[in-house]
Write a protein that holds these residues in place. Structure first.
Motif, PDB file in Angstrom:
ATOM      1  N   PHE A  78       0.824  -1.203   0.000  1.00  0.00           N
ATOM      2  CA  PHE A  78       0.000   0.000   0.000  1.00  0.00           C
ATOM      3  C   PHE A  78       0.861   1.256   0.000  1.00  0.00           C
ATOM      4  O   PHE A  78       0.471   2.282  -0.538  1.00  0.00           O
ATOM      5  N   PHE A  79       2.042   1.181   0.600  1.00  0.00           N
ATOM      6  CA  PHE A  79       2.903   2.354   0.685  1.00  0.00           C
ATOM      7  C   PHE A  79       3.726   2.508  -0.583  1.00  0.00           C
ATOM      8  O   PHE A  79       4.124   1.535  -1.202  1.00  0.00           O
ATOM      9  N   SER A  80       3.971   3.756  -0.947  1.00  0.00           N
ATOM     10  CA  SER A  80       4.749   4.042  -2.143  1.00  0.00           C
ATOM     11  C   SER A  80       5.838   5.052  -1.820  1.00  0.00           C
ATOM     12  O   SER A  80       5.592   6.045  -1.127  1.00  0.00           O
ATOM     13  N   MET A  81       7.021   4.803  -2.350  1.00  0.00           N
ATOM     14  CA  MET A  81       8.133   5.741  -2.169  1.00  0.00           C
ATOM     15  C   MET A  81       8.254   6.688  -3.360  1.00  0.00           C
ATOM     16  O   MET A  81       9.107   7.567  -3.367  1.00  0.00           O
ATOM     17  N   LYS A  82       7.399   6.487  -4.354  1.00  0.00           N
ATOM     18  CA  LYS A  82       7.391   7.353  -5.533  1.00  0.00           C
ATOM     19  C   LYS A  82       5.989   7.944  -5.672  1.00  0.00           C
ATOM     20  O   LYS A  82       5.010   7.302  -5.286  1.00  0.00           O
ATOM     21  N   PRO A  83       5.890   9.138  -6.257  1.00  0.00           N
ATOM     22  CA  PRO A  83       4.553   9.716  -6.457  1.00  0.00           C
ATOM     23  C   PRO A  83       3.694   8.781  -7.306  1.00  0.00           C
ATOM     24  O   PRO A  83       4.172   8.182  -8.260  1.00  0.00           O
ATOM     25  N   ARG A  84       2.451   8.656  -6.916  1.00  0.00           N
ATOM     26  CA  ARG A  84       1.497   7.850  -7.669  1.00  0.00           C
ATOM     27  C   ARG A  84       0.642   8.777  -8.519  1.00  0.00           C
ATOM     28  O   ARG A  84       0.537   9.962  -8.259  1.00  0.00           O
ATOM     29  N   GLY A  85      -0.011   8.160  -9.487  1.00  0.00           N
ATOM     30  CA  GLY A  85      -0.916   8.916 -10.330  1.00  0.00           C
ATOM     31  C   GLY A  85      -2.175   9.317  -9.588  1.00  0.00           C
ATOM     32  O   GLY A  85      -2.438   8.858  -8.469  1.00  0.00           O
ATOM     33  N   GLU A  86      -2.950  10.157 -10.218  1.00  0.00           N
ATOM     34  CA  GLU A  86      -4.233  10.575  -9.654  1.00  0.00           C
ATOM     35  C   GLU A  86      -5.115   9.350  -9.404  1.00  0.00           C
ATOM     36  O   GLU A  86      -5.860   9.289  -8.436  1.00  0.00           O
ATOM     37  N   TYR A  87      -5.008   8.361 -10.305  1.00  0.00           N
ATOM     38  CA  TYR A  87      -5.770   7.126 -10.189  1.00  0.00           C
ATOM     39  C   TYR A  87      -4.805   5.947 -10.111  1.00  0.00           C
ATOM     40  O   TYR A  87      -3.987   5.747 -11.001  1.00  0.00           O
ATOM     41  N   THR A  88      -4.909   5.172  -9.033  1.00  0.00           N
ATOM     42  CA  THR A  88      -4.093   3.979  -8.885  1.00  0.00           C
ATOM     43  C   THR A  88      -4.934   2.777  -9.280  1.00  0.00           C
ATOM     44  O   THR A  88      -5.969   2.500  -8.674  1.00  0.00           O
ATOM     45  N   ILE A  89      -4.476   2.089 -10.313  1.00  0.00           N
ATOM     46  CA  ILE A  89      -5.153   0.896 -10.807  1.00  0.00           C
ATOM     47  C   ILE A  89      -4.422  -0.307 -10.234  1.00  0.00           C
ATOM     48  O   ILE A  89      -3.210  -0.447 -10.420  1.00  0.00           O
ATOM     49  N   ARG A  90      -5.159  -1.144  -9.521  1.00  0.00           N
ATOM     50  CA  ARG A  90      -4.579  -2.364  -8.955  1.00  0.00           C
ATOM     51  C   ARG A  90      -5.336  -3.558  -9.525  1.00  0.00           C
ATOM     52  O   ARG A  90      -6.541  -3.671  -9.354  1.00  0.00           O
ATOM     53  N   VAL A  91      -4.606  -4.431 -10.187  1.00  0.00           N
ATOM     54  CA  VAL A  91      -5.202  -5.630 -10.760  1.00  0.00           C
ATOM     55  C   VAL A  91      -4.929  -6.792  -9.816  1.00  0.00           C
ATOM     56  O   VAL A  91      -3.793  -7.016  -9.405  1.00  0.00           O
ATOM     57  N   CYS A  92      -5.971  -7.519  -9.481  1.00  0.00           N
ATOM     58  CA  CYS A  92      -5.840  -8.675  -8.603  1.00  0.00           C
ATOM     59  C   CYS A  92      -5.206  -9.826  -9.375  1.00  0.00           C
ATOM     60  O   CYS A  92      -5.656 -10.167 -10.465  1.00  0.00           O
ATOM     61  N   LEU A  93      -4.149 -10.383  -8.797  1.00  0.00           N
ATOM     62  CA  LEU A  93      -3.527 -11.575  -9.368  1.00  0.00           C
ATOM     63  C   LEU A  93      -3.542 -12.725  -8.371  1.00  0.00           C
ATOM     64  O   LEU A  93      -2.684 -13.603  -8.398  1.00  0.00           O
ATOM     65  N   GLY A  94      -4.541 -12.708  -7.478  1.00  0.00           N
ATOM     66  CA  GLY A  94      -4.764 -13.861  -6.610  1.00  0.00           C
ATOM     67  C   GLY A  94      -5.152 -15.046  -7.482  1.00  0.00           C
ATOM     68  O   GLY A  94      -5.429 -14.887  -8.673  1.00  0.00           O
ATOM     69  N   THR A  95      -5.191 -16.221  -6.914  1.00  0.00           N
ATOM     70  CA  THR A  95      -5.399 -17.438  -7.699  1.00  0.00           C
ATOM     71  C   THR A  95      -6.627 -17.376  -8.604  1.00  0.00           C
ATOM     72  O   THR A  95      -6.528 -17.621  -9.811  1.00  0.00           O
ATOM     73  N   ALA A  96      -7.795 -17.040  -8.064  1.00  0.00           N
ATOM     74  CA  ALA A  96      -9.023 -17.029  -8.874  1.00  0.00           C
ATOM     75  C   ALA A  96      -8.923 -16.003 -10.004  1.00  0.00           C
ATOM     76  O   ALA A  96      -9.276 -16.298 -11.149  1.00  0.00           O
ATOM     77  N   CYS A  97      -8.445 -14.810  -9.694  1.00  0.00           N
ATOM     78  CA  CYS A  97      -8.334 -13.770 -10.727  1.00  0.00           C
ATOM     79  C   CYS A  97      -7.291 -14.140 -11.774  1.00  0.00           C
ATOM     80  O   CYS A  97      -7.493 -13.920 -12.971  1.00  0.00           O
ATOM     81  N   TYR A  98      -6.186 -14.715 -11.330  1.00  0.00           N
ATOM     82  CA  TYR A  98      -5.147 -15.109 -12.270  1.00  0.00           C
ATOM     83  C   TYR A  98      -5.663 -16.170 -13.235  1.00  0.00           C
ATOM     84  O   TYR A  98      -5.500 -16.058 -14.447  1.00  0.00           O
ATOM     85  N   VAL A  99      -6.312 -17.188 -12.687  1.00  0.00           N
ATOM     86  CA  VAL A  99      -6.834 -18.288 -13.512  1.00  0.00           C
ATOM     87  C   VAL A  99      -7.897 -17.785 -14.484  1.00  0.00           C
ATOM     88  O   VAL A  99      -8.001 -18.275 -15.604  1.00  0.00           O
ATOM     89  N   ARG A 100      -8.662 -16.787 -14.074  1.00  0.00           N
ATOM     90  CA  ARG A 100      -9.747 -16.279 -14.926  1.00  0.00           C
ATOM     91  C   ARG A 100      -9.337 -15.094 -15.799  1.00  0.00           C
ATOM     92  O   ARG A 100     -10.186 -14.391 -16.333  1.00  0.00           O
ATOM     93  N   GLY A 101      -8.032 -14.849 -15.925  1.00  0.00           N
ATOM     94  CA  GLY A 101      -7.581 -13.856 -16.891  1.00  0.00           C
ATOM     95  C   GLY A 101      -6.952 -12.592 -16.325  1.00  0.00           C
ATOM     96  O   GLY A 101      -6.789 -11.613 -17.055  1.00  0.00           O
ATOM     97  N   GLY A 102      -6.571 -12.604 -15.082  1.00  0.00           N
ATOM     98  CA  GLY A 102      -5.954 -11.417 -14.483  1.00  0.00           C
ATOM     99  C   GLY A 102      -4.713 -10.942 -15.220  1.00  0.00           C
ATOM    100  O   GLY A 102      -4.497  -9.747 -15.403  1.00  0.00           O
TER     101      GLY A 102
END
Length: 170
Positions: A78-102
């Motif tokens: 969750f913490f960032s040492m660099k400036p982030r964009g106005e919108y942070t996009i986080r894609v889930c790569l947990g097992t279910a999401c990965y298997v279904r196309g993450g």
């Protein structure tokens, strides 16, 4: 005393003003057991990210070694040492999401945004990140943009989702 972490859009705060607010947060929370993570969350909310100079400031105010503060910052995604964009996009790569196309979601976003995971677009609008699981496995694949969850994401619909944020109509 209640310290707010949102900044007013009508007035741009100086780094000095931000540091004063962070010092107030530290003063309020420093004696609470396990307050470092809460202080870092609030500091990131005020400053936008946690550069090394800010970590040093926090470590000094808490009378903790810089290694302890930096260790927490680098451990939690969750913490960032660099400036982030106005919108942070986080894609889930947990097992279910990965298997279904993450992974396909990540690849398509890299193409659309022209950045790699962990980077921010040149215009400062978007930051692309991955995460392990958001707890919506039955609706995989999922992603978040800031605090909004997108379920059963289809790579073909990503461009229209991103365009909503580019146009500010989210």
């Amino acid at each position: 005393m209640s310290v707010q972490t949102k900044t007013c859009a009508c007035k741009k705060e100086t780094d000095r003003e931000k540091n004063e607010r962070i010092a107030e947060v530290i003063e309020e929370l420093k004696d609470r057991e396990g307050s470092l993570i809460q202080i870092l969350h609030m500091a990131q909310g005020i400053y936008g990210y946690l550069p090394l100079k800010l970590q040093q400031f926090i470590a000094e105010k808490l009378n903790k070694p810089l290694s302890e503060v930096s260790g927490v910052v680098t451990f939690y995604s969750f913490f960032s040492m660099k400036p982030r964009g106005e919108y942070t996009i986080r894609v889930c790569l947990g097992t279910a999401c990965y298997v279904r196309g993450g992974k396909k979601i990540v690849d398509k976003l890299r193409e659309i945004l022209g950045i790699e995971v962990g980077e921010t677009t040149e215009d400062g609008k978007f930051t692309l990140e991955v995460m392990r699981c958001i707890g919506a496995c039955g609706l995989a694949p999922c992603m978040t943009i800031n605090d909004k969850v997108y379920k059963q994401v289809n790579p073909d619909k990503l461009r229209s989702i991103i365009d909503m944020y580019r146009g500010g109509a989210n």
